[in-house]
Write an enzyme that holds these catalytic residues in place. Structure first.
Site, PDB file in Angstrom:
ATOM      1  N   ASP A   1       2.309   2.831   3.974  1.00  0.00           N
ATOM      2  CA  ASP A   1       2.869   1.492   4.226  1.00  0.00           C
ATOM      3  C   ASP A   1       2.351   0.936   5.554  1.00  0.00           C
ATOM      4  O   ASP A   1       2.732   1.408   6.632  1.00  0.00           O
ATOM      5  CB  ASP A   1       4.396   1.585   4.253  1.00  0.00           C
ATOM      6  CG  ASP A   1       5.079   0.231   4.258  1.00  0.00           C
ATOM      7  OD1 ASP A   1       4.394  -0.780   4.485  1.00  0.00           O
ATOM      8  OD2 ASP A   1       6.299   0.196   4.034  1.00  0.00           O
TER       9      ASP A   1
ATOM     10  N   HIS B   1       3.742   0.437   0.393  1.00  0.00           N
ATOM     11  CA  HIS B   1       4.883  -0.476   0.416  1.00  0.00           C
ATOM     12  C   HIS B   1       5.146  -0.996  -1.003  1.00  0.00           C
ATOM     13  O   HIS B   1       4.221  -1.272  -1.755  1.00  0.00           O
ATOM     14  CB  HIS B   1       4.562  -1.643   1.349  1.00  0.00           C
ATOM     15  CG  HIS B   1       5.720  -2.548   1.626  1.00  0.00           C
ATOM     16  ND1 HIS B   1       6.663  -2.278   2.587  1.00  0.00           N
ATOM     17  CD2 HIS B   1       6.080  -3.732   1.065  1.00  0.00           C
ATOM     18  CE1 HIS B   1       7.556  -3.251   2.616  1.00  0.00           C
ATOM     19  NE2 HIS B   1       7.230  -4.136   1.697  1.00  0.00           N
TER      20      HIS B   1
END
Length: 414
Positions: free
Chosen positions: A172, A203
């Site tokens: 992420d 993410h």
């Protein structure tokens, strides 16, 4: 969309809308579900519907209402730009205030009973964290890939031991390694806090249908979230009794409609070695009716060995015995009856959504079955027949009989 929109009074007296998904039980513990930067869109509504299947009454507040009401965005370039602009103009403090107002409205609903929790994704992941820290009525907070939590770690003193679960993605870019390390260092040893990092995912790994969706990580995260919610909020389902009822209709009453009634609307069954079963009500009903429930030998029996019951699933270890007096489609597809007696160690992973069975993953050693019915000669092969079931029942039986090298270690120092 299975739910409906209701109006929630803000602390100012103004009204904003929230999507309501009612517990499958009619009443259940309350969860406020906090949106990603894309507003209360289809993904958020589907997530609310899923949590309702798990037994919760869920409200998804329109947290952008102060900027623009009814934001419902997709994920193309134009919608992303618009979402990011709204996110940049978002006031987190007012957002937490609106979560508090939503919790109050939720608690007042007839469909809500017991403790309250907050679950959030992306922007909502940080808001879930902040709500857990600032709002004492939040018994459990769950945040998925929350952006910016590392900048609010001082707020953690407000948790007071209440449960917090954070799901972080290794790849992420919005929560890079240094941010994750700061979060883990500050929160990892606090009572009631669970931190999970999912390797190799990005993410939004839990957004169904999204570009970064990864099913294995999403399912594991969901299971951990539900486990935390169950421990803190309830509801408490007797999964063993629900599973026994399902098995009873499969093997005793042999009643297909009653079997299907124990399952969710879109269940699935996968017998791993033979890839038999079905996905969805129609296909699975067909499988049960014509290839399973009425096709099993009359003397088929299950001997339980062990059972592990979790928050949302059961792992069953058992021995199945039967006489191969007919073609058993799901176990030995296309194999004519041999009249042989068969004993098979099996393992079943049984997943529930709320009070209904969601899926079955059933494992066994097909080589052992083929040996027992005479279709596989075990000579020179590392496979065994009925002995595998016998040793599961009696651990004192010899080990390592398939290892030619086993005698060579006799008498050596250990």
């Amino acid at each position: 969309m299975k739910g409906r929109y209701i109006q929630v009074p803000a602390t100012t007296g103004e009204l904003f809308q929230a999507y309501l998904a009612t517990s499958v039980d009619g009443r259940g513990p309350g969860i406020v579900l906090c949106q990603e930067i894309f507003g209360v869109n289809q993904a958020m509504r589907e997530t609310a519907d899923l949590l309702a299947e798990e037994g919760y009454t869920v409200l998804v507040p329109d947290l952008y209402w102060r900027q623009e009401r009814g934001v419902d965005l997709g994920y193309d370039e134009a919608d992303f730009a618009r979402a990011f602009s709204l996110y940049q103009g978002f006031d987190e403090a007012l957002g937490v205030e609106d979560i508090g107002a939503t919790l109050k409205a939720l608690d007042a609903l007839d469909a809500c009973e017991g403790e309250l929790g907050v679950v959030g994704y992306c922007l909502g992941g940080k808001l879930a964290y902040l709500a857990g820290c600032r709002l004492p009525q939040v018994a459990c907070a769950v945040g998925y890939y929350g952006v910016g939590i590392e900048k609010a770690l001082h707020e953690a003193e407000g948790l007071g031991g209440r449960r917090l679960v954070l799901h972080l993605a290794e790849l992420d870019a919005y929560c890079p390694a240094e941010a994750r390390e700061a979060i883990q260092t500050a929160l990892g040893r606090l009572p009631g806090v669970e931190l999970y990092v999912y390797p190799g995912v990005d993410h939004a790994f839990a957004r169904l249908g999204g570009h970064h969706y990864r099913k294995s990580a999403a399912l594991l995260a969901h299971e951990r979230s539900v486990a935390a919610l169950r421990r803190t909020l309830g509801p408490d389902y007797n999964l063993s009794a629900l599973w026994e009822e399902h098995i009873r209709h499969e093997f005793d009453t042999r009643d297909v409609p009653a079997t299907m009634a124990t399952m969710v609307d879109e269940p699935y069954v996968n017998h791993i070695p033979t890839m038999t079963g079905g996905v969805g009500q129609r296909e699975l009903s067909r499988f049960y009716r014509y290839h399973f429930v009425h096709g099993n030998p009359e003397d088929m029996a299950l001997t339980p060995i062990s059972r592990t019951v979790g928050a949302s699933q059961i792992v069953d270890e058992f021995i199945m015995t039967f006489t191969h007096d007919r073609e058993v489609d799901w176990l030995l597809p296309g194999v004519a009856p041999t009249g042989k007696r068969v004993e098979i160690p099996m393992l079943g992973v049984v997943k529930f959504r709320g009070p209904k069975l969601y899926h079955e993953h059933i494992y066994w050693d097909q080589a052992s079955v083929l040996v027992q019915i005479g279709l596989l000669d075990p000579s020179g092969l590392p496979v065994a027949g009925r002995e595998t079931a016998q040793k599961l029942l009696d651990e004192s039986l010899p080990s390592n009989t398939l290892m030619p090298s086993w005698p060579t270690s006799a008498g050596k120092p250990v």
